[in-house]
Scaffold this motif. Structure first.
Motif, PDB file in Angstrom:
ATOM      1  N   VAL A  17       0.829  -1.206   0.000  1.00 50.53           N
ATOM      2  CA  VAL A  17       0.000   0.000   0.000  1.00 50.53           C
ATOM      3  C   VAL A  17       0.862   1.254   0.000  1.00 50.53           C
ATOM      4  CG1 VAL A  17      -1.672   1.333   1.375  1.00 50.53           C
ATOM      5  CG2 VAL A  17      -2.001  -1.127   1.056  1.00 50.53           C
ATOM      6  N   SER A  18       1.949   1.242   0.751  1.00 53.98           N
ATOM      7  CA  SER A  18       2.777   2.441   0.907  1.00 53.98           C
ATOM      8  C   SER A  18       3.987   2.488  -0.030  1.00 53.98           C
ATOM      9  CB  SER A  18       3.249   2.546   2.357  1.00 53.98           C
ATOM     10  OG  SER A  18       4.036   1.425   2.702  1.00 53.98           O
ATOM     11  N   ALA A  19       4.176   1.467  -0.857  1.00 53.87           N
ATOM     12  CA  ALA A  19       5.346   1.412  -1.744  1.00 53.87           C
ATOM     13  C   ALA A  19       5.400   2.629  -2.665  1.00 53.87           C
ATOM     14  CB  ALA A  19       5.323   0.135  -2.575  1.00 53.87           C
ATOM     15  N   THR A  20       6.596   3.193  -2.800  1.00 56.71           N
ATOM     16  CA  THR A  20       6.797   4.321  -3.709  1.00 56.71           C
ATOM     17  C   THR A  20       7.513   3.888  -4.988  1.00 56.71           C
ATOM     18  OG1 THR A  20       8.857   4.900  -2.573  1.00 56.71           O
ATOM     19  CG2 THR A  20       6.835   6.032  -1.846  1.00 56.71           C
ATOM     20  N   ASP A  21       7.809   2.597  -5.107  1.00 56.17           N
ATOM     21  CA  ASP A  21       8.432   2.064  -6.319  1.00 56.17           C
ATOM     22  C   ASP A  21       7.486   2.266  -7.499  1.00 56.17           C
ATOM     23  OD1 ASP A  21      10.628   0.181  -4.856  1.00 56.17           O
ATOM     24  OD2 ASP A  21       8.683   0.053  -3.849  1.00 56.17           O
ATOM     25  N   ALA A  22       8.042   2.338  -8.673  1.00 56.08           N
ATOM     26  CA  ALA A  22       7.209   2.517  -9.863  1.00 56.08           C
ATOM     27  C   ALA A  22       6.271   1.325 -10.083  1.00 56.08           C
ATOM     28  CB  ALA A  22       8.086   2.733 -11.096  1.00 56.08           C
ATOM     29  N   PHE A  23       6.771   0.105  -9.820  1.00 56.99           N
ATOM     30  CA  PHE A  23       5.995  -1.093 -10.139  1.00 56.99           C
ATOM     31  C   PHE A  23       6.050  -2.134  -9.017  1.00 56.99           C
ATOM     32  CE2 PHE A  23       7.914   0.509 -14.173  1.00 56.99           C
ATOM     33  CZ  PHE A  23       6.774   1.091 -14.693  1.00 56.99           C
ATOM     34  N   ASN A 153       4.818   8.129 -11.411  1.00 55.69           N
ATOM     35  CA  ASN A 153       3.573   7.430 -11.684  1.00 55.69           C
ATOM     36  C   ASN A 153       3.830   5.968 -11.346  1.00 55.69           C
ATOM     37  OD1 ASN A 153       3.829   9.711 -13.920  1.00 55.69           O
ATOM     38  ND2 ASN A 153       1.686   9.427 -13.427  1.00 55.69           N
ATOM     39  N   THR A 154       2.829   5.295 -10.793  1.00 57.40           N
ATOM     40  CA  THR A 154       3.032   3.914 -10.380  1.00 57.40           C
ATOM     41  C   THR A 154       1.952   2.997 -10.939  1.00 57.40           C
ATOM     42  OG1 THR A 154       1.718   4.057  -8.339  1.00 57.40           O
ATOM     43  CG2 THR A 154       4.045   4.717  -8.205  1.00 57.40           C
ATOM     44  N   VAL A 155       2.334   1.737 -11.115  1.00 54.45           N
ATOM     45  CA  VAL A 155       1.378   0.684 -11.444  1.00 54.45           C
ATOM     46  C   VAL A 155       1.657  -0.454 -10.476  1.00 54.45           C
ATOM     47  CG1 VAL A 155       0.451  -0.887 -13.178  1.00 54.45           C
ATOM     48  CG2 VAL A 155       1.388   1.324 -13.890  1.00 54.45           C
ATOM     49  N   ARG A 170       8.702 -10.880 -15.194  1.00 57.24           N
ATOM     50  CA  ARG A 170       8.988  -9.447 -15.054  1.00 57.24           C
ATOM     51  C   ARG A 170       9.528  -9.074 -13.675  1.00 57.24           C
ATOM     52  NH1 ARG A 170       7.394  -5.095 -18.433  1.00 57.24           N
ATOM     53  NH2 ARG A 170       7.540  -6.772 -19.944  1.00 57.24           N
ATOM     54  N   TRP A 171       8.998  -9.680 -12.613  1.00 53.62           N
ATOM     55  CA  TRP A 171       9.379  -9.267 -11.262  1.00 53.62           C
ATOM     56  C   TRP A 171      10.404 -10.189 -10.601  1.00 53.62           C
ATOM     57  CZ3 TRP A 171       4.846  -7.579 -13.204  1.00 53.62           C
ATOM     58  CH2 TRP A 171       4.481  -6.264 -12.924  1.00 53.62           C
ATOM     59  N   GLU A 172      10.440 -11.465 -10.989  1.00 53.81           N
ATOM     60  CA  GLU A 172      11.315 -12.423 -10.317  1.00 53.81           C
ATOM     61  C   GLU A 172      12.540 -12.774 -11.146  1.00 53.81           C
ATOM     62  OE1 GLU A 172      12.409 -15.271  -7.275  1.00 53.81           O
ATOM     63  OE2 GLU A 172      10.840 -13.763  -7.253  1.00 53.81           O
ATOM     64  N   LYS A 173      12.301 -13.245 -12.355  1.00 45.61           N
ATOM     65  CA  LYS A 173      13.395 -13.758 -13.185  1.00 45.61           C
ATOM     66  C   LYS A 173      14.287 -12.644 -13.733  1.00 45.61           C
ATOM     67  CE  LYS A 173      14.370 -16.623 -17.200  1.00 45.61           C
ATOM     68  NZ  LYS A 173      13.778 -17.254 -18.378  1.00 45.61           N
ATOM     69  N   ASP A 174      13.669 -11.594 -14.237  1.00 40.75           N
ATOM     70  CA  ASP A 174      14.445 -10.546 -14.901  1.00 40.75           C
ATOM     71  C   ASP A 174      13.953  -9.152 -14.507  1.00 40.75           C
ATOM     72  OD1 ASP A 174      16.374  -9.495 -16.596  1.00 40.75           O
ATOM     73  OD2 ASP A 174      15.071  -9.597 -18.361  1.00 40.75           O
ATOM     74  N   PRO A 175      14.017  -8.827 -13.198  1.00 42.45           N
ATOM     75  CA  PRO A 175      13.505  -7.520 -12.788  1.00 42.45           C
ATOM     76  C   PRO A 175      14.441  -6.385 -13.211  1.00 42.45           C
ATOM     77  CG  PRO A 175      14.548  -8.599 -10.938  1.00 42.45           C
ATOM     78  CD  PRO A 175      14.576  -9.581 -12.091  1.00 42.45           C
ATOM     79  N   THR A 176      13.863  -5.259 -13.481  1.00 49.58           N
ATOM     80  CA  THR A 176      14.652  -4.064 -13.756  1.00 49.58           C
ATOM     81  C   THR A 176      14.342  -3.035 -12.671  1.00 49.58           C
ATOM     82  OG1 THR A 176      12.935  -3.220 -15.227  1.00 49.58           O
ATOM     83  CG2 THR A 176      14.713  -4.472 -16.258  1.00 49.58           C
ATOM     84  N   GLU A 177      15.036  -1.921 -12.707  1.00 51.76           N
ATOM     85  CA  GLU A 177      14.857  -0.905 -11.681  1.00 51.76           C
ATOM     86  C   GLU A 177      13.395  -0.481 -11.593  1.00 51.76           C
ATOM     87  OE1 GLU A 177      16.418   3.557 -10.615  1.00 51.76           O
ATOM     88  OE2 GLU A 177      17.622   2.308 -11.925  1.00 51.76           O
ATOM     89  N   GLY A 178      12.923  -0.349 -10.359  1.00 54.89           N
ATOM     90  CA  GLY A 178      11.546   0.076 -10.130  1.00 54.89           C
ATOM     91  C   GLY A 178      10.576  -1.056  -9.899  1.00 54.89           C
ATOM     92  N   TYR A 179      10.988  -2.292 -10.209  1.00 51.36           N
ATOM     93  CA  TYR A 179      10.125  -3.457 -10.015  1.00 51.36           C
ATOM     94  C   TYR A 179      10.415  -4.048  -8.638  1.00 51.36           C
ATOM     95  CZ  TYR A 179       8.547  -3.439 -14.823  1.00 51.36           C
ATOM     96  OH  TYR A 179       7.946  -3.095 -15.991  1.00 51.36           O
ATOM     97  N   ARG A 180       9.407  -4.075  -7.779  1.00 52.98           N
ATOM     98  CA  ARG A 180       9.563  -4.595  -6.427  1.00 52.98           C
ATOM     99  C   ARG A 180       8.553  -5.716  -6.187  1.00 52.98           C
ATOM    100  NH1 ARG A 180       8.279  -1.332  -0.867  1.00 52.98           N
ATOM    101  NH2 ARG A 180       8.730  -3.048   0.558  1.00 52.98           N
ATOM    102  N   LEU A 181       9.036  -6.856  -5.744  1.00 51.44           N
ATOM    103  CA  LEU A 181       8.189  -8.014  -5.478  1.00 51.44           C
ATOM    104  C   LEU A 181       7.971  -8.165  -3.986  1.00 51.44           C
ATOM    105  CD1 LEU A 181       6.757 -10.585  -6.491  1.00 51.44           C
ATOM    106  CD2 LEU A 181       8.978 -11.744  -6.359  1.00 51.44           C
ATOM    107  N   ILE A 182       6.701  -8.233  -3.588  1.00 53.92           N
ATOM    108  CA  ILE A 182       6.308  -8.464  -2.197  1.00 53.92           C
ATOM    109  C   ILE A 182       5.529  -9.773  -2.189  1.00 53.92           C
ATOM    110  CG2 ILE A 182       4.987  -7.592  -0.241  1.00 53.92           C
ATOM    111  CD1 ILE A 182       5.382  -4.752  -1.564  1.00 53.92           C
TER     112      ILE A 182
END
Length: 186
Positions: A17-23, A153-155, A170-182
């Motif tokens: 809910v509070s994440a400021t990451d782009a994705f 802007n975030t998604v 996208r989030w586990e195997k090959d994440p790029t900057e801004g992608y955060r997995l919870i």
């Protein structure tokens, strides 16, 4: 033991809910609080940026009607917040806070013609990977309303893990900057 699980789930929901990451992506099994976290993220963003719109995506309009409208409506009513629901336009307008626009993932070509500052995508990984990728690209293209403080802007994605599909890639195997997995458990 149950208290620790609830506290852990609540902390993970809070992180999303509070994440400021782009994705940010909140990935968990049934009952992990994904939809609740997505709803709370949408409302937090509306309160933070009332002049900008938020989009909330579900796989189909049946799910918008069965999950989206009732969950948002009951949450807003319980908080004493005035709002109107326009089912024909698929929009909730919150008094003094602007709009939450509901759209679906089943026809990505129709994710056009509007702009929002932030989006939440519920159950993205239920789509076939190619369809999820197409919907994802359409969604991020809609996120271009400027925020007054210059924030990203975030998604955010809230989804059940469906094996090695789009979210995994996208989030586990090959994440790029801004992608955060919870990750949350069932």
């Amino acid at each position: 033991m149950a208290h620790k699980l609830v506290s852990r789930a609540s902390q993970l929901q809070h992180d999303f809910v509070s994440a400021t990451d782009a994705f940010p992506a909140f990935v968990g099994g049934f009952g992990s609080g994904k939809t609740d976290a997505g709803l709370k993220r949408a409302l937090r963003l509306k309160w933070a940026y009332p002049a900008q719109d938020v989009a909330y995506y579900l796989p189909t309009y049946d799910l918008v009607r069965m999950i989206g409208y009732p969950r948002f409506s009951s949450t807003l009513r319980a908080a004493g917040v005035k709002f109107t629901l326009n089912k024909a336009e698929h929009v909730i307008t919150i008094a003094g806070k602007g709009q939450i626009i509901f759209r679906t993932l089943d026809n990505p070509e129709r994710i056009v013609g509007y702009e929002v500052a932030d989006s939440i995508v519920d159950e993205l990984d239920t789509l076939k990977p190619a369809d999820a990728a197409h919907a994802w690209n359409q969604i991020i293209a809609r996120n271009r309303q400027k925020k007054p403080d210059g924030s990203l802007n975030t998604v955010g994605v809230a989804t059940t893990p469906e094996g090695f599909r789009f979210v995994y890639e996208r989030w586990e195997k090959d994440p790029t900057e801004g992608y955060r997995l919870i990750r949350a458990s069932t």
